[in-house]
Design a protein around this motif. Sequence first.
Motif, short mmCIF file in Angstrom:
data_model
loop_
_atom_site.label_atom_id
_atom_site.label_comp_id
_atom_site.label_asym_id
_atom_site.label_seq_id
_atom_site.Cartn_x
_atom_site.Cartn_y
_atom_site.Cartn_z
N LYS A 61 0.83 -1.20 0.00
CA LYS A 61 0.00 0.00 0.00
C LYS A 61 0.86 1.25 0.00
N ALA A 62 1.89 1.23 0.82
CA ALA A 62 2.77 2.39 0.89
C ALA A 62 3.37 2.68 -0.48
N VAL A 63 3.77 1.63 -1.14
CA VAL A 63 4.42 1.77 -2.44
C VAL A 63 3.45 2.37 -3.46
N VAL A 64 2.25 1.85 -3.47
CA VAL A 64 1.28 2.35 -4.44
C VAL A 64 0.92 3.80 -4.13
N ARG A 66 2.57 5.98 -2.51
CA ARG A 66 3.71 6.86 -2.74
C ARG A 66 3.75 7.35 -4.19
N VAL A 67 3.35 6.50 -5.10
CA VAL A 67 3.37 6.90 -6.49
C VAL A 67 2.15 7.74 -6.83
N ILE A 68 1.03 7.35 -6.25
CA ILE A 68 -0.21 8.06 -6.54
C ILE A 68 -0.21 9.47 -5.96
N SER A 69 0.06 9.51 -4.69
CA SER A 69 -0.23 10.71 -3.91
C SER A 69 0.22 12.02 -4.53
N PRO A 70 1.52 12.21 -4.65
CA PRO A 70 1.97 13.55 -5.03
C PRO A 70 1.53 13.90 -6.45
N PHE A 126 -8.90 4.26 -2.86
CA PHE A 126 -7.99 5.40 -2.76
C PHE A 126 -7.59 5.90 -4.15
N TYR A 127 -7.31 4.98 -5.01
CA TYR A 127 -6.94 5.34 -6.38
C TYR A 127 -8.08 6.06 -7.08
N TRP A 128 -9.27 5.55 -6.88
CA TRP A 128 -10.44 6.17 -7.47
C TRP A 128 -10.62 7.61 -6.98
#
Lengths: 208, 208, 208, 208
Positions: A61-64, A66-70, A126-128
């Motif tokens: 989750k952290a990895v995903v 991390r890429v999504i967030s910023p 979260f991605y949505w």
Amino acid sequence: MAETRYQRRKEERPDEIAEAAFDVFSEHGYAGARVDEVARKAGVSKGLLYLYFKTKEELFKAVVMRVISPRMDALIERLSTSEQSAEEFLRGPLTQFMQQLPRSRARVVIKLMISDGSRHPDLVDFYWESVASKGLALISSIIERGVSSGEFRKTAVSELPQLVIAPMMVATVWKIVFADRSLDTDRLVSTHIDMLVSYLKTERSKTR
Amino acid sequence: MAETRYQRRKEERPDEIAEAAFDVFSEHGYAGARVDEVARKAGVSKGLLYLYFKTKEELFKAVVMRVISPRMDALIERLSTSEQSAEEFLRGPLTQFMQQLPRSRARVVIKLMISDGSRHPDLVDFYWESVASKGLALISSIIERGVSSGEFRKTAVSELPQLVIAPMMVATVWKIVFADRSLDTDRLVSTHIDMLVSYLKTERSKTR
Amino acid sequence: MAETRYQRRKEERPDEIAEAAFDVFSEHGYAGARVDEVARKAGVSKGLLYLYFKTKEELFKAVVMRVISPRMDALIERLSTSEQSAEEFLRGPLTQFMQQLPRSRARVVIKLMISDGSRHPDLVDFYWESVASKGLALISSIIERGVSSGEFRKTAVSELPQLVIAPMMVATVWKIVFADRSLDTDRLVSTHIDMLVSYLKTERSKTR
Amino acid sequence: MAETRYQRRKEERPDEIAEAAFDVFSEHGYAGARVDEVARKAGVSKGLLYLYFKTKEELFKAVVMRVISPRMDALIERLSTSEQSAEEFLRGPLTQFMQQLPRSRARVVIKLMISDGSRHPDLVDFYWESVASKGLALISSIIERGVSSGEFRKTAVSELPQLVIAPMMVATVWKIVFADRSLDTDRLVSTHIDMLVSYLKTERSKTR
DNA sequence: AATGAATGAGTATTCATTCAT
DNA sequence: CATGAATGAATACTCATTCAT
């Protein structure tokens, strides 16, 4: 040597581990990834990895995130504040964004959503919420803006922003599956946008 | 007694197993799938499963190929022998095909290609040769036919058949990732084709 | 500033650590206890803990001995110098001792001897030599004294001092296992001593 | 050889594994026991062990219950249906029971209750309900029966059946902790019962 | 053909212990 | 002295594959 153990700050460790994990998850998916390999690639022991990430799940989750967030917030911010006409926006920033995405790290997120989303529904949510819905809403609003200003005619595209990003999706999937088979993804995107703008500006509607 | 059923099953066993395996791989991907679950769902013992499929790998390949194989040849056969105009083809059979694919079993193959293709390159090759390349070639040839007949103008689309199937891809990925979030995928496809045909028939080119 | 506290702590550190370890071993036993938890409860780093105690094993021994050591010698000293009659001793100091033990820290030592003694035989030896054998010898000698003085008759109890402490043992085990289920352990002990004295003083022997 | 793998029936496997687990838990307690060692002692692979017992926890519970279950009901049945006088019961069957317990497998259950009961409260509850409370109630009822029949006088013992089993407890703990140090546990028990009966039959009460 | 008990290599996770700072 | 990041061996548990029946 003095270059080893304590040279790297603890603040950087989570990043380094997440970076390695990104590569490993990217290659093997969630189930196929081995925590051992992540640790090895990050150059740390398994124990240390577990000091920062309590489980493989949490690491994933952290990895995903991390890429999504910023990424998306910044992008949407940038795009939505633009003063351009709708056509300029589609041909300019949006085209660029869609052209670079299949080459970017976001490609991996898309792969992971497809392959492992079903067993990580909160990640999909979260991605949505932070990416997909916002991005699609942005595109819709741009199209709408063009319609309001008389630049575009009214079409189903306003309600189907997925149509706009379709070439990006094809390009991304192509890169994932057929990495070695060539495809001019930039041209794919620009031709699509060209077609789209043409469609949106046409006088006589041909929608059935 | 139960002989008939028993006899019949004997020949259908591989199919039944592959069918169960399809479901399991579909849900969990290759690495996440468990042979136990396949056997259980197929109603056979693990031993019997291994009698028909020597390894999990082989089972996986058999499952994917089983879905791929009959499908595409038949389709291509049917499509390529059609006597329709290019536009009729795009608006008719191709639209229908693209509309039903995100709901069909082929969706699963696409998911598996994305998630596990990288570790089964021969499957990707097989998919490329028997499905992707043929399908794209067919689409290109239809476009070309339209150009030759004067129905369409010359555009980059001829060389980018991926542009034609883009909405199908978006719809498929959407179904995989956002199954529960609604999207009118049929309209997505038909609107795209509408746009495409409009683009191909326009007099003044706007391609950059 | 904090110097005083700091200075004071420096000398008390081993005690503080042992105190924390006592709680943790008490709750989880040797194998189940985690050094991390001890350090955390003691408010020190693991590194410091290992400065004072070279291994978990050593820490365990220190903790057990710390509870054993001062206790028994003092007690035996006090009891053996008493000028009381044997009955007075049994009904007075011994009863009090046996009543408070199940509530005291010594209960934990008994628990640890039972649960982890087999893997720490030197601790058992130490416990035997400094506590058990001395205590039992003291009880035997008291009984003997009573017999010599004509206060008691001669019975097997002289050679079975375990009989005297039996209620203490039951009470202790009860507290450990059935902490929440009520039992009047004080009455258990006093009734037992009452019975014992009665038995020791009876004229006509009923021993089979 | 033909004597290996399939010679032992699957029905016996759980028993064999539980038997081995009994030894290992007995020696090391719950936390200190290693599943590997259980499997090795049982002569099976770890995988097979996990086929029968889903977790170490479940194995532990099964082992404890296996010892508890049959034992107590049978015993209580046998004891409570006896036609003997209260004294005969105390001197006969109860003495025998208490004498053999420290040598029996039940000793191990007591050890495990003491060492690991706090982290397996449901096991403690089960032990309480199926063994401890029943056993103590039986003893109380025997004493009461003696009182009713005029055989015994009224004492606090009726309400403190723990007093009756005290020597058994001491003997058991002694065996666990001081296995190699000799103690005539049979005499310990019989002397205690002698003392008890004497106390219960005395004319002049000396209870505090 | 068919079963499912059995295996063992593999995987996530823990924890006593060390050591650069 | 003091810290806590870092290690790695150990440990619970899984799962593809085999094989006696």
